[in-house]
Write a protein that holds these residues in place. Structure first.
Motif: not given
Length: 222
Positions: A108-109, A153-155, A159-163, A167-171
């Motif tokens: 979420m961050e 690693f997964f932690f 945050t990069p995944l949330g960002s 930025l890349n999904y219009s919904i």
């Protein structure tokens, strides 16, 4: 590059933890106080005005939901988001409950991070001391190195995944304000908890008070 910096914040935390001794961990309280004050200041100075550009009571509802969500997550993480780690597994199995709760928080961050705010810097400063403390307790508790590294690693990628998704999904863009308000609630709870819990008996000594004032000053003039 922002994704890399977010990931490296956890890497730096792990490397520092490898060389830490228990008595040196107490010095983290000043760093935690700085990180909490900086995150709180960025939230108040930059994120709150953004979501209230069009004032609405519903924004307040989402902020409160964010606070409640963080309280719920901390029921399982036991406060690892602000520097408290409690691991009691005798068999040293992978701590799934802690991982899931921390991952949701970290995921979420990433959503409100953008070029229009300084949240990236605030989260990096927030992640480093948390990663140090988390890594230190994993190491001293005797968890296998592969367990520790997999967890971190997964932690680190959450945050990069949330960002990236933001930025890349219009919904996601359609609900940008609501999601940002939810995350603001998370930040408000975490940052204020850090400030209070980093001070013994909820009292600030001179180094911590100085760290807080410097953090607020820097956040305002960025």
């Amino acid at each position: 590059m922002s994704y890399l910096f977010l990931f490296l914040a956890v890497v730096v935390g792990y490397v520092v933890a490898l060389f830490l001794k228990k008595r040196e961990l107490r010095n983290m309280e000043v760093f935690l106080a700085f990180s909490g004050a900086f995150l709180l200041s960025i939230t108040v100075f930059e994120l709150l005005p953004h979501v209230f550009e069009t004032p609405s009571k519903s924004i307040g509802v989402y902020i409160m939901l964010g606070i409640l969500l963080q309280i719920f997550l901390e029921f399982f993480s036991k406060g690892a988001e602000h520097g408290h780690v409690h691991l009691h597994s005798e068999t040293k199995h992978f701590p799934w409950i802690l991982f899931v709760s921390l991952s949701i928080h970290a995921f979420m961050e990433g959503f409100p991070i953008s070029e229009d705010n300084n949240l990236l810097l605030a989260i990096i400063i927030h992640k480093i001391p948390v990663a140090i403390i988390l890594s230190f307790f994993f190491i001293t508790a005797g968890y296998k190195r592969i367990t520790t590294l997999l967890f971190l690693f997964f932690f680190a990628i959450m945050t990069p995944l949330g960002s990236f998704i933001s930025l890349n999904y219009s919904i996601v863009h359609q609900y940008e304000t609501e999601i940002s308000a939810l995350v603001i609630g998370i930040f408000l709870h975490v940052s204020t908890t850090i400030l209070f819990e980093s001070s013994k008996n909820h009292k600030f000594n001179l180094p911590k008070m100085t760290a807080v004032l410097v953090a607020v000053f820097l956040a305002y003039f960025l």
